[in-house]
Design an enzyme around this catalytic site. Sequence first.
Site, PDB file in Angstrom:
ATOM      1  N   ARG A  86       0.610  -0.863   0.234  1.00  0.00           N
ATOM      2  CA  ARG A  86      -0.051   0.206   0.198  1.00  0.00           C
ATOM      3  C   ARG A  86       0.819   1.960   0.235  1.00  0.00           C
ATOM      4  NH1 ARG A  86      -3.820  -1.698   4.678  1.00  0.00           N
ATOM      5  NH2 ARG A  86      -1.914  -3.172   5.435  1.00  0.00           N
ATOM      6  N   ASP A 134       5.155  -6.273  -3.518  1.00  0.00           N
ATOM      7  CA  ASP A 134       4.373  -7.482  -3.339  1.00  0.00           C
ATOM      8  C   ASP A 134       5.606  -8.603  -2.757  1.00  0.00           C
ATOM      9  OD1 ASP A 134       2.805  -9.266  -2.750  1.00  0.00           O
ATOM     10  OD2 ASP A 134       1.264  -9.095  -4.463  1.00  0.00           O
ATOM     11  N   ASN A 187       8.899 -10.010   8.029  1.00  0.00           N
ATOM     12  CA  ASN A 187       7.772  -9.243   9.554  1.00  0.00           C
ATOM     13  C   ASN A 187       6.562  -9.395   7.851  1.00  0.00           C
ATOM     14  OD1 ASN A 187       5.755  -7.871  11.446  1.00  0.00           O
ATOM     15  ND2 ASN A 187       6.059  -6.628   9.421  1.00  0.00           N
ATOM     16  N   SER A 193       5.547 -16.873  15.299  1.00  0.00           N
ATOM     17  CA  SER A 193       4.071 -17.053  15.492  1.00  0.00           C
ATOM     18  C   SER A 193       4.033 -18.171  16.357  1.00  0.00           C
ATOM     19  CB  SER A 193       3.126 -17.201  14.142  1.00  0.00           C
ATOM     20  OG  SER A 193       1.908 -17.228  15.515  1.00  0.00           O
ATOM     21  N   TYR A 240      -1.887 -22.045   8.822  1.00  0.00           N
ATOM     22  CA  TYR A 240      -1.374 -20.729   8.642  1.00  0.00           C
ATOM     23  C   TYR A 240       0.166 -21.211   9.869  1.00  0.00           C
ATOM     24  CZ  TYR A 240      -0.164 -16.474  11.264  1.00  0.00           C
ATOM     25  OH  TYR A 240       0.339 -15.400  11.830  1.00  0.00           O
ATOM     26  N   PRO A 268       5.581 -14.450  18.680  1.00  0.00           N
ATOM     27  CA  PRO A 268       4.370 -13.839  19.455  1.00  0.00           C
ATOM     28  C   PRO A 268       2.943 -14.162  19.952  1.00  0.00           C
ATOM     29  CG  PRO A 268       4.803 -12.140  17.584  1.00  0.00           C
ATOM     30  CD  PRO A 268       5.819 -13.429  17.376  1.00  0.00           C
ATOM     31  N   THR A 305      -3.388  -5.924  15.790  1.00  0.00           N
ATOM     32  CA  THR A 305      -2.920  -5.507  14.999  1.00  0.00           C
ATOM     33  C   THR A 305      -4.398  -5.488  13.391  1.00  0.00           C
ATOM     34  OG1 THR A 305      -2.745  -7.183  13.601  1.00  0.00           O
ATOM     35  CG2 THR A 305      -0.637  -5.723  15.207  1.00  0.00           C
ATOM     36  N   GLU A 306      -4.041  -5.270  12.364  1.00  0.00           N
ATOM     37  CA  GLU A 306      -4.954  -5.665  11.432  1.00  0.00           C
ATOM     38  C   GLU A 306      -4.672  -7.729  10.596  1.00  0.00           C
ATOM     39  OE1 GLU A 306      -4.008  -3.432   8.070  1.00  0.00           O
ATOM     40  OE2 GLU A 306      -4.327  -1.085   9.117  1.00  0.00           O
TER      41      GLU A 306
HETATM   42  P1  NDP Z   1      -0.814  -7.270  10.064  1.00  0.00           P
HETATM   43  O1  NDP Z   1      -2.317  -7.393   8.940  1.00  0.00           O
HETATM   44  O2  NDP Z   1      -1.088  -5.526  10.617  1.00  0.00           O
HETATM   45  O3  NDP Z   1      -0.157  -6.773   9.166  1.00  0.00           O
HETATM   46  C1  NDP Z   1       0.444  -6.965   8.099  1.00  0.00           C
HETATM   47  C2  NDP Z   1       2.012  -6.049   7.314  1.00  0.00           C
HETATM   48  O4  NDP Z   1       2.421  -7.265   6.268  1.00  0.00           O
HETATM   49  C3  NDP Z   1       1.410  -5.186   6.273  1.00  0.00           C
HETATM   50  O5  NDP Z   1       2.127  -4.572   5.923  1.00  0.00           O
HETATM   51  C4  NDP Z   1       1.327  -6.208   4.983  1.00  0.00           C
HETATM   52  O6  NDP Z   1       1.244  -4.961   3.883  1.00  0.00           O
HETATM   53  C5  NDP Z   1       2.335  -6.680   5.110  1.00  0.00           C
HETATM   54  N1  NDP Z   1       1.632  -7.894   3.687  1.00  0.00           N
HETATM   55  C6  NDP Z   1       1.095  -8.627   3.676  1.00  0.00           C
HETATM   56  N2  NDP Z   1       1.140  -9.121   2.466  1.00  0.00           N
HETATM   57  C7  NDP Z   1       1.939  -8.853   1.979  1.00  0.00           C
HETATM   58  C8  NDP Z   1       3.216  -9.093   0.330  1.00  0.00           C
HETATM   59  N3  NDP Z   1       2.166 -10.046  -0.225  1.00  0.00           N
HETATM   60  N4  NDP Z   1       3.853  -8.621   0.680  1.00  0.00           N
HETATM   61  C9  NDP Z   1       4.142  -7.277   1.123  1.00  0.00           C
HETATM   62  N5  NDP Z   1       3.491  -6.586   1.743  1.00  0.00           N
HETATM   63  C10 NDP Z   1       2.636  -7.928   3.015  1.00  0.00           C
HETATM   64  O7  NDP Z   1      -0.843  -7.929  10.230  1.00  0.00           O
HETATM   65  P2  NDP Z   1       0.780  -8.280  12.041  1.00  0.00           P
HETATM   66  O8  NDP Z   1       1.571  -6.773  11.678  1.00  0.00           O
HETATM   67  O9  NDP Z   1       0.628  -8.447  12.759  1.00  0.00           O
HETATM   68  O10 NDP Z   1       1.996  -9.548  11.532  1.00  0.00           O
HETATM   69  C11 NDP Z   1       2.884  -9.260  11.109  1.00  0.00           C
HETATM   70  C12 NDP Z   1       3.274 -10.556  11.465  1.00  0.00           C
HETATM   71  O11 NDP Z   1       3.721 -11.239  12.249  1.00  0.00           O
HETATM   72  C13 NDP Z   1       2.847 -11.670   9.819  1.00  0.00           C
HETATM   73  O12 NDP Z   1       4.400 -11.929   9.105  1.00  0.00           O
HETATM   74  C14 NDP Z   1       2.610 -12.020  11.363  1.00  0.00           C
HETATM   75  O13 NDP Z   1       2.054 -13.669  10.695  1.00  0.00           O
HETATM   76  C15 NDP Z   1       3.345 -12.245  12.755  1.00  0.00           C
HETATM   77  N6  NDP Z   1       2.219 -12.872  13.405  1.00  0.00           N
HETATM   78  C16 NDP Z   1       0.990 -11.560  13.739  1.00  0.00           C
HETATM   79  C17 NDP Z   1       0.106 -11.897  15.434  1.00  0.00           C
HETATM   80  C18 NDP Z   1      -1.032 -11.219  15.592  1.00  0.00           C
HETATM   81  O14 NDP Z   1      -1.442 -12.074  16.733  1.00  0.00           O
HETATM   82  N7  NDP Z   1      -0.959  -9.843  14.827  1.00  0.00           N
HETATM   83  C19 NDP Z   1       0.827 -13.589  16.152  1.00  0.00           C
HETATM   84  C20 NDP Z   1       2.021 -13.662  15.387  1.00  0.00           C
HETATM   85  C21 NDP Z   1       2.614 -13.761  14.121  1.00  0.00           C
HETATM   86  P3  NDP Z   1       0.278  -4.653   2.280  1.00  0.00           P
HETATM   87  O15 NDP Z   1      -1.093  -4.881   2.815  1.00  0.00           O
HETATM   88  O16 NDP Z   1       0.272  -3.504   2.924  1.00  0.00           O
HETATM   89  O17 NDP Z   1       1.086  -4.959   1.611  1.00  0.00           O
HETATM   90  C1  8X3 Z   2      -0.740 -15.081  15.354  1.00  0.00           C
HETATM   91  C2  8X3 Z   2      -1.427 -15.647  16.217  1.00  0.00           C
HETATM   92  O1  8X3 Z   2      -2.427 -17.207  17.485  1.00  0.00           O
HETATM   93  O2  8X3 Z   2      -3.729 -16.583  16.112  1.00  0.00           O
HETATM   94  O3  8X3 Z   2       0.134 -15.920  14.221  1.00  0.00           O
HETATM   95  O4  8X3 Z   2      -1.944 -17.721  15.212  1.00  0.00           O
HETATM   96  S1  8X3 Z   2      -2.362 -16.473  16.359  1.00  0.00           S
END
Ligand code: NDP
Ligand code: 8X3
Length: 256
Positions: A35, A60, A87, A140, A153, A183, A188-189
């Site tokens: 984005r 992407d 990330n 995760s 996932y 984590p 988050t989103e």
């Molecule tokens: P968000 O959805 O808030 O953020 C995810 C980010 O990943 C966005 O910036 C998005 O950017 C980017 N993204 C997704 N797909 C693509 C792509 N194809 N190319 C480039 N960028 C991409 O989620 P989180 O911040 O929570 O997640 C971040 C990481 O942490 C992930 O790997 C998630 O699996 C991991 N995680 C999250 C947990 C949670 O509970 N939230 C727990 C454990 C791990 P854009 O859409 O602009 O491309």
């Molecule tokens: C994100 C946390 O528990 O939804 O990785 O898989 S969980």
Amino acid sequence: MSKIALITGATAGIGEACTKRFAKEGYNLIVTGRRTERLQKLAEEITRTFSVKVVELTLDVRDKLEVERQLNQLPEEWKAVDVLINNAGLSQGLEPIHQGSTDDWDTMIDTNIKGLLYVTKVVSNWMVGRKSGHIVNLGSIAGKETYANGNVYCATKHAVDSLNKAMRIDLLPYGIKVSGIHPGAVETEFSEVRFKGDTDRARKVYEGFEPLAAEDIADTIWFVVSRPAHVNINDLLIMPVAQANSSHLIRKEPSA
Ligand code: NDP
Ligand code: 8X3
């Protein structure tokens, strides 16, 4: 030039919080995500607040050729990446295996595993050349355990866990650190993306307990990256106090 961090998925959640934290610590940043507007807004905010330089790449991570093209086109001084935070990632759907969407599976596998690999291939080569660097991979709790309907996932995050270990071995001769951050529930989103814009369902995921915030993970990653040169934190599991593991989470009843 100051140190450089490349953060994938900087447009939201943990990646955005890491960008702000590393900017505060004086790092120049390469921020990526799909984005563009969000990247521009973030870059504008952090260059205004901190005296750091920022390169935005609308990217992407699933697009192998575009990842290679955009990263290789960076000016030479920007290829001296000190820290790579892998990330970018997502979950799509929460269904039992026989009802899952194969398109959702492709998206998760292509993003969480293949995308991470495409970025790592290019950046780790630069680090090997300089015999220096630190790669932080977002795993995760889902990469340590499996929960009902989390099937694909969880499998992608188990793959990240395995790649952490593999990278640590392969990059050992070059003094490159590799750390896995795992984590539990972070608000988050993530859930909004998992449930494809169903905000009510997403909100319920975090009801009745205090989840982690993106900033908690950014703080942890900063701690990991700022250890002395001879210290590496291989692996960290970080949970909200209300969550013991993937299947045990205590929620308070809503007060009447
Ligand atoms: P968000 O959805 O808030 O953020 C995810 C980010 O990943 C966005 O910036 C998005 O950017 C980017 N993204 C997704 N797909 C693509 C792509 N194809 N190319 C480039 N960028 C991409 O989620 P989180 O911040 O929570 O997640 C971040 C990481 O942490 C992930 O790997 C998630 O699996 C991991 N995680 C999250 C947990 C949670 O509970 N939230 C727990 C454990 C791990 P854009 O859409 O602009 O491309
Ligand atoms: C994100 C946390 O528990 O939804 O990785 O898989 S969980």
